[in-house]
Design a protein around this motif. Structure first.
Motif, PDB file in Angstrom:
ATOM      1  N   LEU A 171       0.842  -1.185  -0.193  1.00 61.41           N
ATOM      2  CA  LEU A 171      -0.070  -0.100  -0.052  1.00 61.41           C
ATOM      3  C   LEU A 171       1.023   1.231   0.032  1.00 61.41           C
ATOM      4  N   GLN A 172       1.893   1.154   0.703  1.00 58.95           N
ATOM      5  CA  GLN A 172       2.678   2.326   1.045  1.00 58.95           C
ATOM      6  C   GLN A 172       3.801   2.851   0.021  1.00 58.95           C
ATOM      7  N   SER A 173       3.673   1.595  -0.949  1.00 59.84           N
ATOM      8  CA  SER A 173       4.714   2.020  -2.145  1.00 59.84           C
ATOM      9  C   SER A 173       4.033   2.701  -3.044  1.00 59.84           C
ATOM     10  N   GLY A 174       2.647   2.600  -3.180  1.00 61.30           N
ATOM     11  CA  GLY A 174       1.820   3.711  -4.075  1.00 61.30           C
ATOM     12  C   GLY A 174       1.750   2.848  -5.475  1.00 61.30           C
ATOM     13  N   ARG A 185      17.740 -30.679   6.287  1.00 63.49           N
ATOM     14  CA  ARG A 185      17.418 -31.681   7.095  1.00 63.49           C
ATOM     15  C   ARG A 185      16.693 -31.107   8.268  1.00 63.49           C
ATOM     16  N   LEU A 186      15.404 -32.172   8.402  1.00 64.08           N
ATOM     17  CA  LEU A 186      14.296 -31.379   9.218  1.00 64.08           C
ATOM     18  C   LEU A 186      14.880 -31.350  10.572  1.00 64.08           C
ATOM     19  N   LYS A 187      15.746 -32.335  11.136  1.00 63.71           N
ATOM     20  CA  LYS A 187      16.170 -32.173  12.463  1.00 63.71           C
ATOM     21  C   LYS A 187      17.462 -31.150  12.790  1.00 63.71           C
ATOM     22  N   SER A 188      17.769 -30.519  11.798  1.00 61.51           N
ATOM     23  CA  SER A 188      19.044 -29.380  12.035  1.00 61.51           C
ATOM     24  C   SER A 188      18.470 -28.027  11.798  1.00 61.51           C
ATOM     25  N   ARG A 189      18.899 -27.296  12.777  1.00 64.38           N
ATOM     26  CA  ARG A 189      18.671 -25.863  12.733  1.00 64.38           C
ATOM     27  C   ARG A 189      19.160 -25.127  11.426  1.00 64.38           C
ATOM     28  N   ILE A 190      20.221 -25.767  10.907  1.00 69.11           N
ATOM     29  CA  ILE A 190      20.876 -24.928   9.637  1.00 69.11           C
ATOM     30  C   ILE A 190      20.165 -25.606   8.547  1.00 69.11           C
ATOM     31  N   LYS A 191      19.540 -24.578   7.906  1.00 70.56           N
ATOM     32  CA  LYS A 191      18.702 -25.123   6.601  1.00 70.56           C
ATOM     33  C   LYS A 191      19.445 -24.423   5.232  1.00 70.56           C
ATOM     34  N   SER A 192      18.900 -24.872   4.141  1.00 71.91           N
ATOM     35  CA  SER A 192      19.426 -24.555   3.087  1.00 71.91           C
ATOM     36  C   SER A 192      18.302 -23.598   2.026  1.00 71.91           C
ATOM     37  N   MET A 193      18.827 -23.252   1.044  1.00 70.45           N
ATOM     38  CA  MET A 193      17.823 -22.343   0.221  1.00 70.45           C
ATOM     39  C   MET A 193      18.516 -21.939  -0.916  1.00 70.45           C
ATOM     40  N   ILE A 194      17.998 -21.746  -2.115  1.00 67.12           N
ATOM     41  CA  ILE A 194      18.618 -21.142  -3.243  1.00 67.12           C
ATOM     42  C   ILE A 194      18.302 -19.604  -3.274  1.00 67.12           C
ATOM     43  N   LEU A 195      19.007 -18.689  -3.535  1.00 70.27           N
ATOM     44  CA  LEU A 195      18.692 -17.013  -3.526  1.00 70.27           C
ATOM     45  C   LEU A 195      18.549 -17.273  -5.018  1.00 70.27           C
ATOM     46  N   PRO A 196      17.232 -16.675  -5.498  1.00 70.89           N
ATOM     47  CA  PRO A 196      16.881 -16.751  -6.927  1.00 70.89           C
ATOM     48  C   PRO A 196      17.365 -15.763  -7.687  1.00 70.89           C
ATOM     49  N   ARG A 197      17.137 -15.742  -8.971  1.00 69.87           N
ATOM     50  CA  ARG A 197      17.758 -14.853  -9.906  1.00 69.87           C
ATOM     51  C   ARG A 197      16.905 -13.477  -9.584  1.00 69.87           C
ATOM     52  N   GLN A 198      17.574 -12.488  -9.777  1.00 69.94           N
ATOM     53  CA  GLN A 198      16.943 -11.009  -9.335  1.00 69.94           C
ATOM     54  C   GLN A 198      18.115  -9.925  -9.785  1.00 69.94           C
ATOM     55  N   LEU A 199      17.400  -8.891 -10.204  1.00 72.47           N
ATOM     56  CA  LEU A 199      18.128  -7.743 -10.345  1.00 72.47           C
ATOM     57  C   LEU A 199      18.285  -6.661  -9.021  1.00 72.47           C
ATOM     58  N   TYR A 200      19.391  -6.080  -8.768  1.00 74.42           N
ATOM     59  CA  TYR A 200      19.484  -5.388  -7.582  1.00 74.42           C
ATOM     60  C   TYR A 200      19.985  -4.044  -7.808  1.00 74.42           C
ATOM     61  N   ALA A 201      19.601  -2.904  -6.896  1.00 74.90           N
ATOM     62  CA  ALA A 201      20.535  -1.888  -6.720  1.00 74.90           C
ATOM     63  C   ALA A 201      21.289  -1.927  -5.596  1.00 74.90           C
ATOM     64  N   VAL A 202      22.626  -1.931  -5.579  1.00 74.71           N
ATOM     65  CA  VAL A 202      23.726  -2.212  -4.518  1.00 74.71           C
ATOM     66  C   VAL A 202      24.182  -1.003  -3.848  1.00 74.71           C
ATOM     67  N   LEU A 234      11.880   0.603 -10.283  1.00 71.37           N
ATOM     68  CA  LEU A 234      11.028   0.484  -8.859  1.00 71.37           C
ATOM     69  C   LEU A 234      11.479  -0.607  -7.789  1.00 71.37           C
ATOM     70  N   LEU A 235      11.184  -0.341  -6.685  1.00 72.80           N
ATOM     71  CA  LEU A 235      11.587  -1.530  -5.810  1.00 72.80           C
ATOM     72  C   LEU A 235      10.528  -2.751  -6.188  1.00 72.80           C
ATOM     73  N   LEU A 281      19.130  -3.903  -2.809  1.00 71.32           N
ATOM     74  CA  LEU A 281      17.579  -3.574  -2.969  1.00 71.32           C
ATOM     75  C   LEU A 281      16.940  -4.263  -4.382  1.00 71.32           C
ATOM     76  N   PRO A 282      16.067  -5.224  -4.138  1.00 71.10           N
ATOM     77  CA  PRO A 282      15.551  -5.656  -5.411  1.00 71.10           C
ATOM     78  C   PRO A 282      14.657  -4.720  -6.289  1.00 71.10           C
ATOM     79  N   ILE A 283      15.107  -4.857  -7.610  1.00 69.75           N
ATOM     80  CA  ILE A 283      14.485  -3.852  -8.293  1.00 69.75           C
ATOM     81  C   ILE A 283      13.759  -4.464  -9.677  1.00 69.75           C
TER      82      ILE A 283
END
Length: 300
Positions: free
Chosen positions: A83-86, A224-241, A267-268, A295-297
């Motif tokens: 909402l606040q992004s407009g 692993r379900l019983k491990s606190r350390i999890k994994s993921m793939i950071l997806p493809r994205q364009l960023y302003a750094v 835009l963000l 920042l993802p753009i």
């Protein structure tokens, strides 16, 4: 979480990660039934390898909220940011966050926040003021970069972002990730340390903010379900750094400055907001700390 429930924390982390992924997704092109099935207690209990009863009990002990109260809060807080992004109508937001129609969204929003979406769009739901710092005190130079895909290990945290800026937090998260990666032959040629900040401290109460402490690895791995350390793939994205130099305590104000200085042709976006830590409080004085904010753009 209470001590007696600590053995279940990795399973709750798995549930929280699944919820995060679901809430971040755009549901505009799916029926509300699909969203509801994804977050059903039966589906989340199956994921956690717990009974429905135990999931309810342990989830409440860990988060302080009932399961569907938690999910509802996350998607309504996401609606505030939209909402606040407009950039979005109420109808678009309702579909995006999985409501059946705009009336259902309006009623749920007003019940939770006590104000209408239109009122929230005009104002703010801040839980605390950020100290005023002159914008010209920051270097607002930026570069445009793209992440293709990046495999990560992560540890999740719910709580005040101020704690994530401490050496104690670094020891229990990034140091633990490094140890795990080293033991499992997952160290890349040059490791990178990242943070995923899910919440806006002007919308979410500080003690409920979600954060992932992340480290790159050399290959994708399964969580692993019983491990606190999890994994993921950071997806493809364009960023302003942007790069912030100095104390982590000024990062909130830095965010305010850079969000007003996004490249005009962009835009963000709706992707992850990332922090990359180029050095550490353990080896660098506070005034020399270097933090990249990604920042993802999307193109206007």
């Amino acid at each position: 979480m209470a001590a007696k429930n600590e053995p279940y924390r990795p399973q709750i982390d798995a549930v929280l990660h699944r919820i995060n992924l679901i809430v971040e997704q755009d549901w505009s092109f799916e029926s509300p039934d699909v969203f509801n099935r994804q977050v059903s207690v039966n589906e989340l209990a199956r994921l956690s390898a717990m009974s429905v009863r135990n999931l309810h009990i342990v989830f409440k002990a860990y988060t302080g909220e009932h399961l569907h109260q938690y999910i509802n809060r996350l998607r309504l807080e996401r609606a505030v940011g939209m909402l606040q992004s407009g950039y979005y109508t109420n109808e678009r937001i309702a579909g995006y966050i999985g409501f059946a129609n705009v009336t259902a969204f309006y009623n749920a929003f007003k019940k939770y926040f006590g104000v209408t979406p239109a009122r929230a769009k005009r104002g703010t739901l801040a839980f605390g003021a950020t100290p005023a710092v002159l914008m010209h005190a920051f270097n607002l130079a930026y570069s445009i970069r793209e992440i293709h895909e990046k495999p990560l290990l992560f540890l999740s945290h719910i709580g005040d972002y101020k704690f994530t800026n401490t050496s104690a937090f670094e020891t229990t998260t990034w140091d633990a990730l490094y140890e795990y990666a080293n033991c499992h032959n997952l160290l890349p040629e040059e490791e990178e340390y990242w943070g995923i900040c899910y919440d806006d401290t002007g919308i979410t109460q500080p003690d409920k903010c979600r954060f992932y402490a992340c480290m790159t690895v050399n290959t994708p791995v399964e969580s692993r379900l019983k491990s606190r350390i999890k994994s993921m793939i950071l997806p493809r994205q364009l960023y302003a750094v942007f790069c912030h130099k100095g104390s982590y305590t000024l990062l909130d104000t830095f965010y305010d400055a850079i969000l007003k200085n996004l490249p005009q042709e962009y835009l963000l976006g709706e992707g992850f907001i990332l922090e990359r830590y180029l050095n550490s409080p353990a080896v660098a004085p506070e005034e020399e700390l270097l933090t990249e904010v990604w920042l993802p753009i999307v193109t206007r």
